[in-house]
Design a protein around this motif. Structure first.
Motif, PDB file in Angstrom:
ATOM      1  N   ALA B  98     -69.617  47.242 -22.281  1.00 46.28           N
ATOM      2  CA  ALA B  98     -69.843  46.122 -23.401  1.00 46.28           C
ATOM      3  C   ALA B  98     -68.202  45.964 -23.935  1.00 46.28           C
ATOM      4  CB  ALA B  98     -70.714  46.198 -24.276  1.00 46.28           C
ATOM      5  N   GLY B 101     -65.754  44.016 -22.622  1.00 49.34           N
ATOM      6  CA  GLY B 101     -66.010  42.888 -22.593  1.00 49.34           C
ATOM      7  C   GLY B 101     -66.943  42.413 -21.334  1.00 49.34           C
ATOM      8  N   ARG B 103     -70.748  42.443 -19.021  1.00 46.60           N
ATOM      9  CA  ARG B 103     -72.117  42.640 -19.272  1.00 46.60           C
ATOM     10  C   ARG B 103     -72.558  43.957 -18.110  1.00 46.60           C
ATOM     11  NH1 ARG B 103     -74.162  37.390 -17.554  1.00 46.60           N
ATOM     12  NH2 ARG B 103     -73.899  36.867 -19.784  1.00 46.60           N
ATOM     13  N   LYS B 105     -74.535  46.112 -15.655  1.00 48.67           N
ATOM     14  CA  LYS B 105     -75.525  45.777 -14.438  1.00 48.67           C
ATOM     15  C   LYS B 105     -75.995  46.853 -13.761  1.00 48.67           C
ATOM     16  CE  LYS B 105     -75.594  41.933 -12.308  1.00 48.67           C
ATOM     17  NZ  LYS B 105     -76.526  40.837 -12.574  1.00 48.67           N
ATOM     18  N   LEU B 167     -67.319  39.290 -18.723  1.00 44.37           N
ATOM     19  CA  LEU B 167     -68.010  38.349 -19.279  1.00 44.37           C
ATOM     20  C   LEU B 167     -66.636  37.112 -19.234  1.00 44.37           C
ATOM     21  CD1 LEU B 167     -69.360  39.780 -22.443  1.00 44.37           C
ATOM     22  CD2 LEU B 167     -70.680  38.620 -20.782  1.00 44.37           C
ATOM     23  N   ALA B 170     -63.781  36.625 -21.775  1.00 43.32           N
ATOM     24  CA  ALA B 170     -63.379  37.666 -22.228  1.00 43.32           C
ATOM     25  C   ALA B 170     -61.832  38.160 -22.209  1.00 43.32           C
ATOM     26  CB  ALA B 170     -64.273  39.046 -22.010  1.00 43.32           C
ATOM     27  N   HIS B 217     -74.358  45.480 -26.104  1.00 41.04           N
ATOM     28  CA  HIS B 217     -73.753  44.469 -25.429  1.00 41.04           C
ATOM     29  C   HIS B 217     -74.092  42.963 -25.624  1.00 41.04           C
ATOM     30  CE1 HIS B 217     -77.135  45.620 -23.006  1.00 41.04           C
ATOM     31  NE2 HIS B 217     -77.062  44.115 -22.210  1.00 41.04           N
ATOM     32  N   LYS B 218     -75.408  42.912 -26.083  1.00 42.57           N
ATOM     33  CA  LYS B 218     -75.961  41.567 -26.533  1.00 42.57           C
ATOM     34  C   LYS B 218     -75.292  41.004 -27.684  1.00 42.57           C
ATOM     35  CE  LYS B 218     -80.323  42.783 -24.301  1.00 42.57           C
ATOM     36  NZ  LYS B 218     -81.421  43.506 -24.645  1.00 42.57           N
ATOM     37  N   VAL B 220     -72.440  41.771 -28.598  1.00 42.55           N
ATOM     38  CA  VAL B 220     -70.819  41.741 -28.240  1.00 42.55           C
ATOM     39  C   VAL B 220     -70.544  40.098 -27.257  1.00 42.55           C
ATOM     40  CG1 VAL B 220     -68.828  42.375 -26.339  1.00 42.55           C
ATOM     41  CG2 VAL B 220     -70.110  44.151 -28.059  1.00 42.55           C
ATOM     42  N   GLU B 221     -71.798  40.023 -26.586  1.00 40.24           N
ATOM     43  CA  GLU B 221     -71.835  38.709 -25.566  1.00 40.24           C
ATOM     44  C   GLU B 221     -71.910  37.475 -26.827  1.00 40.24           C
ATOM     45  OE1 GLU B 221     -74.379  40.557 -21.813  1.00 40.24           O
ATOM     46  OE2 GLU B 221     -74.598  38.526 -22.336  1.00 40.24           O
ATOM     47  N   ILE B 224     -68.429  37.034 -27.916  1.00 40.84           N
ATOM     48  CA  ILE B 224     -67.360  36.527 -26.866  1.00 40.84           C
ATOM     49  C   ILE B 224     -67.656  34.995 -26.476  1.00 40.84           C
ATOM     50  CG2 ILE B 224     -66.424  36.751 -24.491  1.00 40.84           C
ATOM     51  CD1 ILE B 224     -66.441  39.983 -25.169  1.00 40.84           C
ATOM     52  N   GLU B 225     -69.096  34.681 -26.321  1.00 39.42           N
ATOM     53  CA  GLU B 225     -69.546  33.448 -26.135  1.00 39.42           C
ATOM     54  C   GLU B 225     -69.162  32.411 -27.059  1.00 39.42           C
ATOM     55  OE1 GLU B 225     -73.853  32.859 -25.464  1.00 39.42           O
ATOM     56  OE2 GLU B 225     -73.676  34.127 -23.739  1.00 39.42           O
TER      57      GLU B 225
END
Lengths: 369, 353
Positions: B98, B101, B103, B105, B167, B170, B217-218, B220-221, B224-225
């Motif tokens: 995360a 930057g 996601r 997996k 992402l 990012a 990471h959620k 962070v997402e 960044i989104e």
């Protein structure tokens, strides 16, 4: 934080600073005796908030710093014996001996345990009857009761495999030694609050009397320290020399009688060598005759060559307050907390480490890589 | 909610019936016992198309840029308030991805088990891993198990590799940082380290402090989104605490860092425990927070977004990038003093008086 935030209150800090500023008319040098106080002064950035006329001098009250090199060598020698478990407070481990530190000896395979309480060492001795368990009993009057208790407990359990390697030092004789030094330029003392919690304040009257110097028993939080400084400055400006107790919420005049009786039962007072300072008469505890079998120094006859101190380290002058850490040519260069030459750079309460770790940006800029 | 799913998972994943109670050297031999161990439940527990092939490795399909990280976990004790080494290994790895930057997996797991570990302990660690992997949305795609003689390890060591997809939008790069940027911390500091200390042998003290180990990471997402390249830098201040991270960041920079102690979110209990043990919360390990450096225009909004997340309720702006004292991080104490923040030397050793 409850019971702490009120002693870190910015408004109170400002109020005391204002009052100190109003009171002070001349330069004064004040020694905070205890390493914990040095640590707090630097950690909270208090030194630079004080007026230029107040010169804080950092005293010898760091037990790790004043433990003689020779004794550290002895502890390492013992730890390297396969039959020994050496127990110590964490701070001692990184202090450099003549050839290595306890931490290095541990990495090389010595059985060294970091403990928070000497009573745990007694339990270890119980659990390991085939091993000698030695506790490296370092400290001022504050740690003496717990160390004494461990010996009493071992005696009660009739444990033949427990002993302590003592380097117990006492604050009042050190304050006298500082005053007796011809280079001394100290106008007043902030006495160590926690030592007085155990021992009370009566030992300090003769020092005030003899040296005509103000002594204020002081705590460790920013508000405590500034209050202590204000009380000494008030005395100094008026030309008085009294003993005062700033730390009344913890320190009773008579001290902690239970703790004192445990100490008295177990230890008596002897001359002691202080690293960097030399031998100070009647400045340390040794086990009483009744408990000599728990004295690691006697139990293991260790004869080591005389330890040689680093030639460039000025720990002695630092501990007596003659010089400040950043005035040492090795500070931050040959000597860092990572590769310390002397003990004041090791302990979190050592003046050099405090300056290095929390250094004031103007007063002691760190060398850039 | 997370704790509930964790409990449920424990109930849903009962330990399989095994004819052995302890891990023996044979379980790492690659032979019959290894097979029995894996087939008895491990494969089933983590079942996914990659792992189900039971191949020597996993073949994955990816598109775009990848982030890869590796980490090892040796925490002692392996079970601590708020988690265990299994959860920690998943979250720790996921969080490293995360911070790039990405996601998260896929994850690989390498176990080094000490002979004599009970099957119950091993199973609990595995269930912790499963729970954490589901929380984080990652799949365990390949792994390895070795056993060392008693005394040669400390119950369980876990080594991981994590793979994540970058992402879109990012651009996490220290070179993007400029004077004026704000430093945000996503939650309370020093919680994990104190939780571990509270159960270390010889130091046990009563507290309700729990480790904050969790996936970041959620959050962070979300940032960044919303803000893309205005999120300039990310770091999870694990070992060495935020003090070490801040020093590392500023060390070779042409700018300096100012941190305001009053703004540092800390739990009261954690702060008291630190005071008691002689620890500086700045240098105590974290697992469930991250530091981010963002454009000043979006700093307040970023904090608001973080605070809406269940793990970000204590998010706060703690400082800024400044022109002064380049290469140094400086802490402004609550009472108006200031000091340089340095890197931690060795372990934080307790004070003795």
């Amino acid at each position: 934080m409850k019971h702490l935030s009120e002693y870190r209150d910015p408004e109170l800090v400002e109020k005391y600073l204002e009052e100190i500023n109003k009171t002070v008319t001349r330069p004064w040098s004040i020694m905070e005796v205890c390493g914990g106080q040095t640590h707090s002064l630097v950690k909270h950035g208090l030194i630079q908030l004080l007026p230029d006329n107040i010169n804080m001098i950092h005293g010898p009250g760091c037990p790790v710093c004043v433990t003689p090199l020779n004794l550290i060598d002895k502890a390492i020698f013992l730890a390297e014996d396969k039959g020994v478990i050496l127990c110590s407070f964490g701070d001692m481990l990184r202090v450099p001996g003549s050839n290595k530190s306890l931490l290095q000896a541990k990495a090389e395979g010595a059985d060294i345990r970091i403990l928070y309480s000497p009573l745990e060492a007694v339990s270890l001795a119980q659990k390991n009857p085939d091993k000698e368990v030695v506790f490296f009993a370092v400290g001022f009057e504050t740690t003496a009761p717990a160390n004494a208790l461990s010996v009493l407990r071992a005696a009660e359990l009739d444990l033949p495999n427990y002993s302590i390697l003592t380097s117990h030092v006492l604050v009042p004789p050190a304050m006298k030694a500082v005053m007796d030094d011809p280079d001394c330029r100290i106008d007043s003392f902030l006495a160590a609050g926690h030592v007085c919690t155990i021992m009370g304040i009566n030992e300090y009257f003769p020092i005030v009397e003899k040296y005509k110097i103000p002594i204020v028993v002081t705590g460790f939080e920013p508000v405590d320290l500034l209050h202590g400084i204000l009380l000494t400055v008030k005395q100094l400006e008026k030309g008085e020399a009294k003993l005062e107790n700033q730390y009344t919420r913890i320190v009773r005049s008579e001290g902690n009688k239970n703790a004192m009786s445990v100490i008295e039962k177990t230890f008596d007072i002897h001359d002691r060598e202080w690293r960097g300072i030399g031998t100070i008469p009647d400045s340390g505890y040794e086990l009483r005759t009744d408990y000599k079998m728990y004295d690691a120094n006697l139990k293991f006859q260790i004869d080591l060559p005389k330890a040689i101190e680093s030639e460039i380290c000025i720990a002695g002058e630092i501990l007596k307050g003659i010089k400040k850490p950043h005035q040492c040519p090795a500070f931050g260069k040959e000597c860092t907390p990572e590769m310390p030459l002397g003990a004041p750079m090791v302990s979190s309460e050592g003046a050099c480490a405090a300056y290095y770790n929390f250094s004031n940006i103007q007063e002691a800029p760190l060398p850039q890589d | 909610m997370s704790t509930d799913t964790k409990i449920k998972m424990g109930l849903q994943c009962p330990m399989p019936q095994l004819d052995f109670e302890y891990i023996t050297l044979g379980h790492g031999s690659g032979g019959l016992l290894t097979n029995k161990l894996l087939n008895s439940g491990v494969f089933k527990l983590f079942s996914n198309p990659f792992l189900d092939k039971q191949h020597d490795g996993a073949i994955i399909n990816t598109s775009g840029e990848l982030a890869i990280t590796t980490d090892s976990f040796v925490v002692s004790p392996i079970f601590f308030p708020g988690g265990n080494i299994g959860e920690l290994s998943v979250f720790g790895t996921v969080n490293d991805l995360a911070m790039c930057g990405a996601r998260p997996k896929y994850l690989t797991l390498g176990f080094i088990l000490e002979e004599g570990l009970t099957m119950k302990e091993f199973w609990d660690v595995l269930v912790g891993i499963k729970w954490a992997a589901e929380e984080s949305g990652v799949q365990i795609i390949t792994g390895d198990t070795k056993v060392v003689d008693k005394g040669k390890g400390d119950k369980v060591f876990i080594n991981t590799t994590g793979v994540g997809e970058l992402l879109p939008g990012a651009s996490i790069d220290q070179n993007n940082i400029k004077v004026g940027d704000k430093i945000i911390v996503s939650g309370q500091v020093a919680t994990h380290g104190v939780a571990i200390m509270s159960v270390r042998k010889g130091l046990e003290f009563e507290t309700t402090i729990e480790s904050d180990t969790r996936c970041l990471h959620k959050m962070v997402e979300g940032l960044i989104e919303q803000f893309g390249q205005k999120v300039k830098f990310l770091r999870d201040p694990t070992r060495g605490g935020i003090g070490t991270s801040l020093t590392e960041m500023s060390k070779s920079a042409s700018w300096g860092i100012n941190i305001h102690q009053d703004n540092l979110p800390t739990d009261q209990q954690v702060e008291s425990a630190c005071e008691l043990l002689g620890l500086d919360p700045l240098y105590v390990a974290n697992e469930g927070i991250f530091l981010t450096i963002v454009d000043p225009d979006i700093a307040n909004e970023a904090v608001n977004i973080l605070r809406q997340h269940e793990y970000g309720t204590h998010a706060a702006i703690i400082g800024e990038i400044v022109e002064d004292h380049p290469g140094q991080a400086v802490l402004f104490s609550g009472i108006g003093g200031k000091r340089v923040i340095n890197m931690l030397i060795g372990e934080q050793l307790p004070r003795i008086c």
